[in-house]
Design a protein around this motif. Structure first.
Motif, PDB file in Angstrom:
ATOM      1  N   TRP A   1       0.833  -1.202   0.000  1.00 57.92           N
ATOM      2  CA  TRP A   1       0.000   0.000   0.000  1.00 57.92           C
ATOM      3  C   TRP A   1       0.869   1.254   0.000  1.00 57.92           C
ATOM      4  CZ3 TRP A   1      -2.326   2.518   4.844  1.00 57.92           C
ATOM      5  CH2 TRP A   1      -3.173   3.564   4.499  1.00 57.92           C
ATOM      6  N   TRP A   2       1.947   1.247   0.779  1.00 54.71           N
ATOM      7  CA  TRP A   2       2.869   2.391   0.859  1.00 54.71           C
ATOM      8  C   TRP A   2       3.416   2.736  -0.532  1.00 54.71           C
ATOM      9  CZ3 TRP A   2       4.588   5.229   5.140  1.00 54.71           C
ATOM     10  CH2 TRP A   2       5.667   6.091   4.894  1.00 54.71           C
ATOM     11  N   PHE A   3       3.804   1.710  -1.292  1.00 59.95           N
ATOM     12  CA  PHE A   3       4.433   1.945  -2.592  1.00 59.95           C
ATOM     13  C   PHE A   3       3.450   2.236  -3.727  1.00 59.95           C
ATOM     14  CE2 PHE A   3       7.999  -0.195  -0.455  1.00 59.95           C
ATOM     15  CZ  PHE A   3       8.973   0.775  -0.675  1.00 59.95           C
ATOM     16  N   VAL A   4       2.233   1.715  -3.645  1.00 53.92           N
ATOM     17  CA  VAL A   4       1.279   1.960  -4.730  1.00 53.92           C
ATOM     18  C   VAL A   4       0.440   3.219  -4.514  1.00 53.92           C
ATOM     19  CG1 VAL A   4       1.126  -0.469  -5.381  1.00 53.92           C
ATOM     20  CG2 VAL A   4      -0.554   0.481  -3.796  1.00 53.92           C
ATOM     21  N   ASP A   5       0.416   3.733  -3.306  1.00 55.74           N
ATOM     22  CA  ASP A   5      -0.360   4.945  -3.012  1.00 55.74           C
ATOM     23  C   ASP A   5       0.396   6.168  -3.525  1.00 55.74           C
ATOM     24  OD1 ASP A   5      -2.198   6.725  -2.061  1.00 55.74           O
ATOM     25  OD2 ASP A   5      -1.595   6.539   0.039  1.00 55.74           O
ATOM     26  N   SER A   6      -0.270   6.968  -4.317  1.00 56.28           N
ATOM     27  CA  SER A   6       0.394   8.138  -4.907  1.00 56.28           C
ATOM     28  C   SER A   6       0.030   9.443  -4.209  1.00 56.28           C
ATOM     29  CB  SER A   6       0.037   8.240  -6.401  1.00 56.28           C
ATOM     30  OG  SER A   6      -1.369   8.401  -6.541  1.00 56.28           O
ATOM     31  N   SER A   7      -0.635   9.362  -3.059  1.00 59.29           N
ATOM     32  CA  SER A   7      -0.995  10.606  -2.364  1.00 59.29           C
ATOM     33  C   SER A   7       0.269  11.288  -1.837  1.00 59.29           C
ATOM     34  CB  SER A   7      -1.974  10.324  -1.230  1.00 59.29           C
ATOM     35  OG  SER A   7      -1.360   9.545  -0.233  1.00 59.29           O
ATOM     36  N   PRO A   8       0.246  12.620  -1.768  1.00 55.37           N
ATOM     37  CA  PRO A   8       1.445  13.357  -1.358  1.00 55.37           C
ATOM     38  C   PRO A   8       1.786  13.203   0.129  1.00 55.37           C
ATOM     39  CG  PRO A   8      -0.376  14.880  -1.722  1.00 55.37           C
ATOM     40  CD  PRO A   8      -0.843  13.516  -2.142  1.00 55.37           C
TER      41      PRO A   8
ATOM     42  N   ARG B   1       1.802  10.885   3.797  1.00 51.81           N
ATOM     43  CA  ARG B   1       1.842   9.506   4.304  1.00 51.81           C
ATOM     44  C   ARG B   1       1.184   9.401   5.684  1.00 51.81           C
ATOM     45  NH1 ARG B   1       2.518   6.704  -0.093  1.00 51.81           N
ATOM     46  NH2 ARG B   1       4.454   7.092  -1.166  1.00 51.81           N
TER      47      ARG B   1
ATOM     48  N   HIS C   1      -0.940   6.340   6.212  1.00 51.03           N
ATOM     49  CA  HIS C   1      -0.102   5.144   6.340  1.00 51.03           C
ATOM     50  C   HIS C   1       0.417   4.999   7.770  1.00 51.03           C
ATOM     51  CE1 HIS C   1       0.162   4.101   2.058  1.00 51.03           C
ATOM     52  NE2 HIS C   1       0.119   5.416   1.846  1.00 51.03           N
TER      53      HIS C   1
END
Length: 172
Positions: free
Chosen positions: A47-54, A56, A59
């Motif tokens: 999820w950390w790597f596929v999430d493109s939100s600015p 975290r 997370h």
């Protein structure tokens, strides 16, 4: 909880089953919980790597809550289950008490037994443990006893198989 004997009408108090599972079952349940924790942690990483939100922040919040819950579950559940899990086999029935949050007591008359199975997962094999599953003619499903020492489980399977074969009553 009370039960009435159908033969003579006497009332008896239902006690806990007499036998405990192996103490090594605590380690088995702990290792199995850790395996689930690692799989869920891998999901967090993906999820950390596929999430493109600015940011975290989500997370970190989810990860923190998850870590607290996972640590609590892994620390408490195996010991609690060990305190609850009991079993007993008599000449007429198999009696189990299982669970940790939702606890269940089941009595399976030998006249209802259809199969008796011995199962060993990878963690159980490493710890020389086994589970016994007694399948009955019941809508509630099979009766399972997890975390038995392998020699105890083997002897139980042999005893239940012999007793079931010798049973002449048909409780169906």
């Amino acid at each position: 909880m009370e039960a009435t004997d159908p033969d003579d009408g006497t009332r008896t108090v239902l006690r806990e089953p007499a036998e405990r599972v192996s103490r090594r079952a605590i380690l088995m349940w702990t290792v199995e919980a850790l395996v689930v924790d690692v799989v869920l942690l891998a999901g967090q990483v993906v999820w950390w790597f596929v999430d493109s939100s600015p940011t975290r922040t989500a997370h970190w919040v989810v990860c923190g809550v998850w870590l607290v819950c996972a640590a609590g579950y892994t620390a408490v559940m195996p010991r609690w289950r060990y305190r609850v899990h009991r079993w007993e086999s008599t000449a007429r029935a198999v009696y189990t008490q299982t669970g940790w949050l939702w606890q269940e007591r089941r009595i399976a008359p030998l006249s209802r037994v259809q199969t008796v199975d011995l199962e060993r997962g990878p963690v159980a094999q490493l710890l020389r443990l086994a589970s016994v599953t007694v399948t009955t003619a019941s809508a509630a499903g099979p009766v399972r006893i997890h975390g038995l020492d392998l020699p105890v489980a083997t002897a139980l399977v042999q005893a239940l198989t012999s007793a079931t074969a010798a049973e002449t009553d048909d409780a169906t």
